[in-house]
Write an enzyme that holds these catalytic residues in place. Structure first.
Site, PDB file in Angstrom:
ATOM      1  N   ASP A   1       3.240   6.971  -2.744  1.00 32.07           N
ATOM      2  CA  ASP A   1       3.759   7.632  -1.548  1.00 32.07           C
ATOM      3  C   ASP A   1       5.261   7.366  -1.463  1.00 32.07           C
ATOM      4  O   ASP A   1       5.817   6.613  -2.271  1.00 32.07           O
ATOM      5  CB  ASP A   1       3.009   7.179  -0.292  1.00 32.07           C
ATOM      6  CG  ASP A   1       3.123   5.699   0.019  1.00 32.07           C
ATOM      7  OD1 ASP A   1       4.143   5.057  -0.321  1.00 32.07           O
ATOM      8  OD2 ASP A   1       2.181   5.157   0.629  1.00 32.07           O
TER       9      ASP A   1
ATOM     10  N   HIS B   1      -2.970   4.545 -24.787  1.00 29.15           N
ATOM     11  CA  HIS B   1      -4.159   3.875 -24.266  1.00 29.15           C
ATOM     12  C   HIS B   1      -3.779   2.573 -23.553  1.00 29.15           C
ATOM     13  O   HIS B   1      -3.063   1.746 -24.090  1.00 29.15           O
ATOM     14  CB  HIS B   1      -5.125   3.595 -25.414  1.00 29.15           C
ATOM     15  CG  HIS B   1      -6.435   3.071 -24.962  1.00 29.15           C
ATOM     16  ND1 HIS B   1      -7.107   2.108 -25.650  1.00 29.15           N
ATOM     17  CD2 HIS B   1      -7.205   3.373 -23.878  1.00 29.15           C
ATOM     18  CE1 HIS B   1      -8.235   1.827 -25.021  1.00 29.15           C
ATOM     19  NE2 HIS B   1      -8.310   2.597 -23.948  1.00 29.15           N
TER      20      HIS B   1
ATOM     21  N   HIS C   1      -3.239  -4.341  -1.036  1.00 32.78           N
ATOM     22  CA  HIS C   1      -1.988  -3.603  -1.212  1.00 32.78           C
ATOM     23  C   HIS C   1      -0.923  -4.508  -1.829  1.00 32.78           C
ATOM     24  O   HIS C   1      -0.138  -4.062  -2.686  1.00 32.78           O
ATOM     25  CB  HIS C   1      -1.529  -3.051   0.141  1.00 32.78           C
ATOM     26  CG  HIS C   1      -0.367  -2.126   0.060  1.00 32.78           C
ATOM     27  ND1 HIS C   1      -0.374  -0.973  -0.689  1.00 32.78           N
ATOM     28  CD2 HIS C   1       0.862  -2.173   0.637  1.00 32.78           C
ATOM     29  CE1 HIS C   1       0.787  -0.345  -0.566  1.00 32.78           C
ATOM     30  NE2 HIS C   1       1.556  -1.065   0.225  1.00 32.78           N
TER      31      HIS C   1
ATOM     32  N   TYR D   1      -0.868   4.037   2.488  1.00 32.00           N
ATOM     33  CA  TYR D   1      -1.638   3.587   1.322  1.00 32.00           C
ATOM     34  C   TYR D   1      -1.987   4.711   0.352  1.00 32.00           C
ATOM     35  O   TYR D   1      -2.941   4.598  -0.410  1.00 32.00           O
ATOM     36  CB  TYR D   1      -2.890   2.824   1.748  1.00 32.00           C
ATOM     37  CG  TYR D   1      -2.583   1.679   2.671  1.00 32.00           C
ATOM     38  CD1 TYR D   1      -1.886   0.565   2.201  1.00 32.00           C
ATOM     39  CD2 TYR D   1      -2.948   1.716   4.009  1.00 32.00           C
ATOM     40  CE1 TYR D   1      -1.576  -0.485   3.054  1.00 32.00           C
ATOM     41  CE2 TYR D   1      -2.639   0.667   4.861  1.00 32.00           C
ATOM     42  CZ  TYR D   1      -1.955  -0.430   4.373  1.00 32.00           C
ATOM     43  OH  TYR D   1      -1.641  -1.480   5.214  1.00 32.00           O
ATOM     44  N   ALA D   2      -1.213   5.787   0.338  1.00 35.25           N
ATOM     45  CA  ALA D   2      -1.440   6.888  -0.605  1.00 35.25           C
ATOM     46  C   ALA D   2      -0.785   6.543  -1.940  1.00 35.25           C
ATOM     47  O   ALA D   2       0.249   7.089  -2.327  1.00 35.25           O
ATOM     48  CB  ALA D   2      -0.909   8.202  -0.041  1.00 35.25           C
ATOM     49  N   ASN D   3      -1.394   5.572  -2.611  1.00 32.49           N
ATOM     50  CA  ASN D   3      -0.920   5.088  -3.907  1.00 32.49           C
ATOM     51  C   ASN D   3      -2.140   4.870  -4.791  1.00 32.49           C
ATOM     52  O   ASN D   3      -3.178   4.412  -4.320  1.00 32.49           O
ATOM     53  CB  ASN D   3      -0.186   3.761  -3.748  1.00 32.49           C
ATOM     54  CG  ASN D   3       0.935   3.821  -2.739  1.00 32.49           C
ATOM     55  OD1 ASN D   3       1.943   4.462  -2.977  1.00 32.49           O
ATOM     56  ND2 ASN D   3       0.747   3.166  -1.605  1.00 32.49           N
TER      57      ASN D   3
END
Length: 127
Positions: A28, A20, A94, A116-118
């Site tokens: 990316d 947890h 970012h 920005y594929a994070n």
């Protein structure tokens, strides 16, 4: 041999240690990863595996109570991919996202080459 789920040994093992509040990053191929981070690098060539495929596989394995993504992804395919999975991430810059990487329990590097594929996923519990 496992019957279902993620069959990549290092990734399956790392996911099994999460608790947890732990942070998991799906990144990316261009995200700068801290040297001391626990990284499972799945990248093969640009686009393989995709951010979406890795995200779907991870979401099938863990409980997520929150998510963060880059403000710069607003209006992009990345935003849509996250919304399609009902993640409703909180948006941060970012640079702020990159600043959280040292706190991540696990970083999973994909072959994704979309800007920005994070996403940072915060683990929850199922009870």
């Amino acid at each position: 041999m496992k019957k279902a789920g993620i069959i990549n040994g290092p990734l399956s093992g790392a996911l099994a240690t999460l608790g947890h509040g732990h942070l998991v990053v799906i990144a990316d191929c261009g995200l700068p990863v801290p040297v001391a981070a626990t990284v499972v690098d799945l990248s093969l060539v640009r686009g393989i595996p995709s951010f979406r495929d890795v995200l779907d596989a991870v979401l099938d394995e863990i409980v997520v109570e929150g998510a963060l993504c880059a403000l710069e992804a607003e209006g992009s395919d990345v935003e849509q991919w996250l919304e399609d999975r009902d993640l409703a991430p909180r948006r941060i810059t970012h640079d702020d996202l990159k600043g959280l990487l040292p706190a991540a329990r696990l970083i999973i590097r994909t072959g994704e080459a979309t800007p920005y594929a994070n996403v940072i996923l915060q683990c929850g519990v199922d009870f």
